[in-house]
Design an enzyme around this catalytic site. Sequence first.
Site, PDB file in Angstrom:
ATOM      1  N   TYR A 154      38.485  37.037  44.803  1.00  0.00           N
ATOM      2  CA  TYR A 154      38.623  38.343  44.152  1.00  0.00           C
ATOM      3  C   TYR A 154      38.908  39.442  45.179  1.00  0.00           C
ATOM      4  O   TYR A 154      39.814  40.264  44.991  1.00  0.00           O
ATOM      5  CB  TYR A 154      37.337  38.628  43.382  1.00  0.00           C
ATOM      6  CG  TYR A 154      37.334  39.912  42.589  1.00  0.00           C
ATOM      7  CD1 TYR A 154      38.016  40.010  41.385  1.00  0.00           C
ATOM      8  CD2 TYR A 154      36.629  41.030  43.037  1.00  0.00           C
ATOM      9  CE1 TYR A 154      38.000  41.190  40.645  1.00  0.00           C
ATOM     10  CE2 TYR A 154      36.592  42.208  42.305  1.00  0.00           C
ATOM     11  CZ  TYR A 154      37.286  42.284  41.113  1.00  0.00           C
ATOM     12  OH  TYR A 154      37.262  43.451  40.383  1.00  0.00           O
ATOM     13  N   LYS A 158      42.229  41.821  45.504  1.00  0.00           N
ATOM     14  CA  LYS A 158      42.175  43.282  45.400  1.00  0.00           C
ATOM     15  C   LYS A 158      42.645  43.948  46.698  1.00  0.00           C
ATOM     16  O   LYS A 158      43.250  45.019  46.664  1.00  0.00           O
ATOM     17  CB  LYS A 158      40.769  43.732  45.015  1.00  0.00           C
ATOM     18  CG  LYS A 158      40.351  43.261  43.613  1.00  0.00           C
ATOM     19  CD  LYS A 158      41.277  43.805  42.518  1.00  0.00           C
ATOM     20  CE  LYS A 158      40.753  43.565  41.127  1.00  0.00           C
ATOM     21  NZ  LYS A 158      41.592  44.161  40.082  1.00  0.00           N
TER      22      LYS A 158
HETATM   23  P1  NAP Z   1      36.781  42.936  31.591  1.00  0.00           P
HETATM   24  O1  NAP Z   1      35.888  43.737  30.703  1.00  0.00           O
HETATM   25  O2  NAP Z   1      36.411  41.548  31.934  1.00  0.00           O
HETATM   26  O3  NAP Z   1      38.260  42.976  30.978  1.00  0.00           O
HETATM   27  C1  NAP Z   1      39.302  42.329  31.637  1.00  0.00           C
HETATM   28  C2  NAP Z   1      40.594  42.697  30.971  1.00  0.00           C
HETATM   29  O4  NAP Z   1      41.668  42.033  31.661  1.00  0.00           O
HETATM   30  C3  NAP Z   1      40.629  42.253  29.527  1.00  0.00           C
HETATM   31  O5  NAP Z   1      41.215  43.262  28.744  1.00  0.00           O
HETATM   32  C4  NAP Z   1      41.553  41.020  29.566  1.00  0.00           C
HETATM   33  O6  NAP Z   1      42.319  40.872  28.392  1.00  0.00           O
HETATM   34  C5  NAP Z   1      42.484  41.384  30.709  1.00  0.00           C
HETATM   35  N1  NAP Z   1      43.119  40.199  31.268  1.00  0.00           N
HETATM   36  C6  NAP Z   1      42.545  39.189  31.944  1.00  0.00           C
HETATM   37  N2  NAP Z   1      43.465  38.270  32.274  1.00  0.00           N
HETATM   38  C7  NAP Z   1      44.656  38.718  31.788  1.00  0.00           C
HETATM   39  C8  NAP Z   1      45.988  38.236  31.809  1.00  0.00           C
HETATM   40  N3  NAP Z   1      46.299  37.083  32.419  1.00  0.00           N
HETATM   41  N4  NAP Z   1      46.950  38.971  31.217  1.00  0.00           N
HETATM   42  C9  NAP Z   1      46.668  40.152  30.601  1.00  0.00           C
HETATM   43  N5  NAP Z   1      45.415  40.664  30.548  1.00  0.00           N
HETATM   44  C10 NAP Z   1      44.430  39.952  31.135  1.00  0.00           C
HETATM   45  O7  NAP Z   1      36.987  43.662  32.988  1.00  0.00           O
HETATM   46  P2  NAP Z   1      36.813  45.190  33.412  1.00  0.00           P
HETATM   47  O8  NAP Z   1      35.495  45.311  34.029  1.00  0.00           O
HETATM   48  O9  NAP Z   1      37.222  46.101  32.332  1.00  0.00           O
HETATM   49  O10 NAP Z   1      37.879  45.224  34.592  1.00  0.00           O
HETATM   50  C11 NAP Z   1      39.137  45.836  34.499  1.00  0.00           C
HETATM   51  C12 NAP Z   1      39.736  45.922  35.888  1.00  0.00           C
HETATM   52  O11 NAP Z   1      38.866  46.661  36.737  1.00  0.00           O
HETATM   53  C13 NAP Z   1      39.931  44.566  36.552  1.00  0.00           C
HETATM   54  O12 NAP Z   1      41.110  44.571  37.314  1.00  0.00           O
HETATM   55  C14 NAP Z   1      38.731  44.451  37.454  1.00  0.00           C
HETATM   56  O13 NAP Z   1      38.965  43.592  38.532  1.00  0.00           O
HETATM   57  C15 NAP Z   1      38.570  45.899  37.890  1.00  0.00           C
HETATM   58  N6  NAP Z   1      37.237  46.214  38.376  1.00  0.00           N
HETATM   59  C16 NAP Z   1      36.151  46.121  37.554  1.00  0.00           C
HETATM   60  C17 NAP Z   1      34.893  46.438  38.073  1.00  0.00           C
HETATM   61  C18 NAP Z   1      33.658  46.383  37.238  1.00  0.00           C
HETATM   62  O14 NAP Z   1      32.586  46.586  37.803  1.00  0.00           O
HETATM   63  N7  NAP Z   1      33.718  46.161  35.953  1.00  0.00           N
HETATM   64  C19 NAP Z   1      34.775  46.804  39.401  1.00  0.00           C
HETATM   65  C20 NAP Z   1      35.893  46.883  40.198  1.00  0.00           C
HETATM   66  C21 NAP Z   1      37.128  46.589  39.678  1.00  0.00           C
HETATM   67  P3  NAP Z   1      42.091  39.651  27.384  1.00  0.00           P
HETATM   68  O15 NAP Z   1      40.657  39.714  26.958  1.00  0.00           O
HETATM   69  O16 NAP Z   1      43.068  39.939  26.299  1.00  0.00           O
HETATM   70  O17 NAP Z   1      42.410  38.407  28.165  1.00  0.00           O
END
Ligand code: NAP
Length: 246
Positions: A154, A158
């Site tokens: 991961y 990133k």
């Molecule tokens: P999440 O709740 O797990 O949601 C992930 C999203 O990514 C879902 O909408 C999913 O859509 C989509 N996704 C996954 N694989 C995909 C693919 N192959 N094609 C299209 N869509 C895809 O995650 P989140 O926490 O909202 O994270 C969103 C972003 O922020 C990510 O890039 C994550 O790495 C980043 N981030 C999150 C955190 C955190 O603490 N939450 C921290 C740092 C960075 P489907 O359900 O339709 O597959």
Amino acid sequence: MLKDKTALVTGAGRGIGRAIALKLAKLGAKVIVNYSGSKEKAEETVALIQAEGGDAEALRCDVSDYEACGELAKNVLAKYGRLDILVNNAGITKDGLLMGMSEEDYDRVLDTNLKGTFNMMRHFSRSFMKQRSGRIINIASVSGVLGNAGQANYSASKAGVIGLTKSAAREMASRGICVNAIAPGFIDTDMVSAMGEDIRGKLIEKIPLGRVGQAEEIAEAVAFLAGDAAGYITGQVLCVDGGMAI
Ligand code: NAP
């Protein structure tokens, strides 16, 4: 305001992506809500936007699929004529110590997070260059800035997104296109709530502001980078992490 702008947010059915889609729509943008597996969730995001009088549609595309991203870009550009704001938010985790990490878990995370971001940028880049304007906002992570034990795949993906962002910013600046990344810390979404209470507690100890962030706080940063006020900012990584990366 983002009136008359068209925005595409990948992975916008839930979590941070949904908050971003809602915020951009609230500011007046037409929003394409991309999803991969969560059709119902994406339709819910669209319904929430429409209930507020906004304009949105859900489009399926697995961002790790180069050809599918090409099709999506073709369809979006045919329908809307242009894209003004591209937010590459879709991302996954497959955590584990490097020593035991499977090749499959490494590849899947890199394919979605890094190659997925490349795929979308690649397929929309010509149209951005031609229209001589646009904003690309890539959602990276504090793990890509600092590294994180148990997240070699991961963090690598990133950190790659950050390199991709900076290189694209340099390539596209002459046409007035701004490309930036946001590095969230721990944000309260499915990705983080999957962790046990003990791990969560330990994580909160590492956050100077003493709490996890909300998806809406990432959406605010995206709205800023997408708006007129950020027209002189490119190639930057904005950490929205409660101070973790200080
Ligand atoms: P999440 O709740 O797990 O949601 C992930 C999203 O990514 C879902 O909408 C999913 O859509 C989509 N996704 C996954 N694989 C995909 C693919 N192959 N094609 C299209 N869509 C895809 O995650 P989140 O926490 O909202 O994270 C969103 C972003 O922020 C990510 O890039 C994550 O790495 C980043 N981030 C999150 C955190 C955190 O603490 N939450 C921290 C740092 C960075 P489907 O359900 O339709 O597959």
